[in-house]
Design a protein around this motif. Structure first.
Motif, PDB file in Angstrom:
ATOM      1  N   ASN A 144     111.197  25.102 -10.457  1.00 39.72           N
ATOM      2  CA  ASN A 144     109.747  25.661  -9.963  1.00 39.72           C
ATOM      3  C   ASN A 144     108.554  25.174 -10.672  1.00 39.72           C
ATOM      4  OD1 ASN A 144     110.859  26.630  -7.596  1.00 39.72           O
ATOM      5  ND2 ASN A 144     110.891  28.844  -8.416  1.00 39.72           N
ATOM      6  N   GLU A 145     108.886  25.054 -12.070  1.00 34.75           N
ATOM      7  CA  GLU A 145     107.495  24.571 -12.880  1.00 34.75           C
ATOM      8  C   GLU A 145     107.266  23.275 -12.672  1.00 34.75           C
ATOM      9  OE1 GLU A 145     109.326  23.728 -17.315  1.00 34.75           O
ATOM     10  OE2 GLU A 145     109.352  25.907 -16.370  1.00 34.75           O
ATOM     11  N   VAL A 146     108.181  22.371 -12.476  1.00 34.39           N
ATOM     12  CA  VAL A 146     107.967  21.003 -12.005  1.00 34.39           C
ATOM     13  C   VAL A 146     107.677  20.939 -10.453  1.00 34.39           C
ATOM     14  CG1 VAL A 146     109.273  18.800 -11.770  1.00 34.39           C
ATOM     15  CG2 VAL A 146     109.671  20.255 -13.617  1.00 34.39           C
ATOM     16  N   LEU A 147     108.174  21.758  -9.547  1.00 34.10           N
ATOM     17  CA  LEU A 147     107.877  21.487  -8.054  1.00 34.10           C
ATOM     18  C   LEU A 147     106.461  21.970  -7.913  1.00 34.10           C
ATOM     19  CD1 LEU A 147     111.080  22.815  -6.362  1.00 34.10           C
ATOM     20  CD2 LEU A 147     110.236  20.430  -6.602  1.00 34.10           C
ATOM     21  N   GLU A 148     105.816  23.096  -8.808  1.00 37.03           N
ATOM     22  CA  GLU A 148     104.617  23.533  -8.618  1.00 37.03           C
ATOM     23  C   GLU A 148     103.534  22.421  -8.982  1.00 37.03           C
ATOM     24  OE1 GLU A 148     104.387  27.053 -10.780  1.00 37.03           O
ATOM     25  OE2 GLU A 148     105.795  28.083  -9.404  1.00 37.03           O
ATOM     26  N   VAL A 149     104.049  21.647 -10.237  1.00 38.27           N
ATOM     27  CA  VAL A 149     103.028  20.529 -10.437  1.00 38.27           C
ATOM     28  C   VAL A 149     102.832  19.535  -9.364  1.00 38.27           C
ATOM     29  CG1 VAL A 149     102.757  18.422 -11.990  1.00 38.27           C
ATOM     30  CG2 VAL A 149     103.346  20.710 -13.153  1.00 38.27           C
ATOM     31  N   MET A 150     104.118  19.286  -8.753  1.00 37.05           N
ATOM     32  CA  MET A 150     104.007  18.305  -7.749  1.00 37.05           C
ATOM     33  C   MET A 150     103.352  18.786  -6.286  1.00 37.05           C
ATOM     34  SD  MET A 150     107.959  17.124  -8.081  1.00 37.05           S
ATOM     35  CE  MET A 150     108.145  16.486  -6.434  1.00 37.05           C
ATOM     36  N   GLN A 151     103.571  20.125  -5.956  1.00 39.36           N
ATOM     37  CA  GLN A 151     102.830  20.752  -5.057  1.00 39.36           C
ATOM     38  C   GLN A 151     101.345  20.355  -5.203  1.00 39.36           C
ATOM     39  OE1 GLN A 151     103.748  22.537  -2.284  1.00 39.36           O
ATOM     40  NE2 GLN A 151     105.757  23.345  -2.564  1.00 39.36           N
TER      41      GLN A 151
END
Ligand code: ADP
Ligand code: MG
Length: 254
Positions: free
Chosen positions: A187-194
């Motif tokens: 999630n920490e990576v997906l949040e940056v992508m979001q």
């Protein structure tokens, strides 16, 4: 960002255009007649079974792989073959891999500074300032002086994103950026992508994270056997896939 860009005719807003692209690995026809247009600010999620050509598609867009026929243009310009023009293209097309691919013997700060100085000819001090700001933005500012191996996978991947962003890319390609991560780091990576998507970055994202596809994508492209079998807005694709291949694939992953 507009939904339904798949239906639009090519315009000046088109950033990445693949036209009738074919690629073989020996006898394997890995990309077959690929037509794909990505508008500025659009987020395209590419999904499909293993071996369908998703990684190869990404790799052709920044010319890590050559193509046998067809054309690829970025911002109206065909991909250069080699030399300085190619280095510049790679900087325009940021790529984030499953396996992070950071320089192991460089610090985090150096990882995010080097390309700016070498390819973009930035001043070292300015490059470092930009690197620090980007590392803060992806939440790893305090890790700047460490080496990649001292970081968690999720932190390393966020550094890899910062490194690509430091070049001021026109488009970012993500090839299964969370597939090698422990679940608690996804999630920490997906949040940056979001966040990047919300800020209007043009993105091509190969992923199995259907939650990300639903919330961030303007369009889902479904590949199978080297072809684009189906493309649609996420709501439409997930609720009402048209092809049997897509139905079968979704039944296995959802
Ligand atoms: P995906 O990312 O969808 O899993 P890939 O693009 O990695 O698919 O691979 C598509 C097909 O091309 C697979 O059958 C794979 O084994 C083959 N392939 C990928 N890279 C190479 C290569 N460098 N040489 C030969 N075959 C390759
Ligand atoms: Mg792949």
């Amino acid at each position: 960002m507009t939904k339904g860009a798949a239906d639009a005719a090519p315009t000046a807003g088109d950033l990445v255009v693949l036209s009738n692209v074919n690629k073989h690995f020996g006898a394997l026809h890995v990309l077959q007649d690929i037509d794909l247009t990505i508008a500025r600010g659009e987020v395209v999620v590419v999904i499909g079974p293993s071996g369908s050509g998703k990684s190869t598609l990404c790799r052709t867009i920044n010319r890590l792989e050559t193509i046998d026929s067809g054309t690829i243009t970025i911002d109206g310009k065909p991909l250069p073959d080699e030399g300085r023009e190619l280095a510049r293209l790679r900087a325009d097309v940021g790529m984030v891999f499953q396996s992070f691919n950071l320089f192991a013997h460089k610090t985090v700060l150096e990882n995010v500074t080097l390309g700016q100085v070498k390819v973009r000819k930035a001043d070292k001090k300015e490059a470092e300032a930009k690197a620090r700001a980007l590392l803060d933005r992806v939440g790893v500012g305090t890790q700047a002086d460490k080496y990649p191996a001292q970081l968690s996978g999720g932190q390393q991947q966020r550094v890899a994103i910062a490194r690509a962003l430091a070049m001021g890319p026109k488009v970012m390609l993500f090839d299964e950026p969370t597939s090698a991560l422990d679940p608690e780091m996804i999630n920490e990576v997906l949040e940056v992508m979001q966040q990047l998507a919300r800020e209007g970055m043009t993105m091509v994202v190969v992923t199995h994270e259907m939650g990300f596809a639903r919330s961030a994508a303007n369009r889902v492209v479904f590949m199978a056997d080297g072809r684009i079998v189906e493309e649609a807005a996420p709501d439409q694709f997930f609720s009402n896939p048209r092809s049997d291949r897509a139905k079968d694939f979704l039944s296995k992953i959802l």
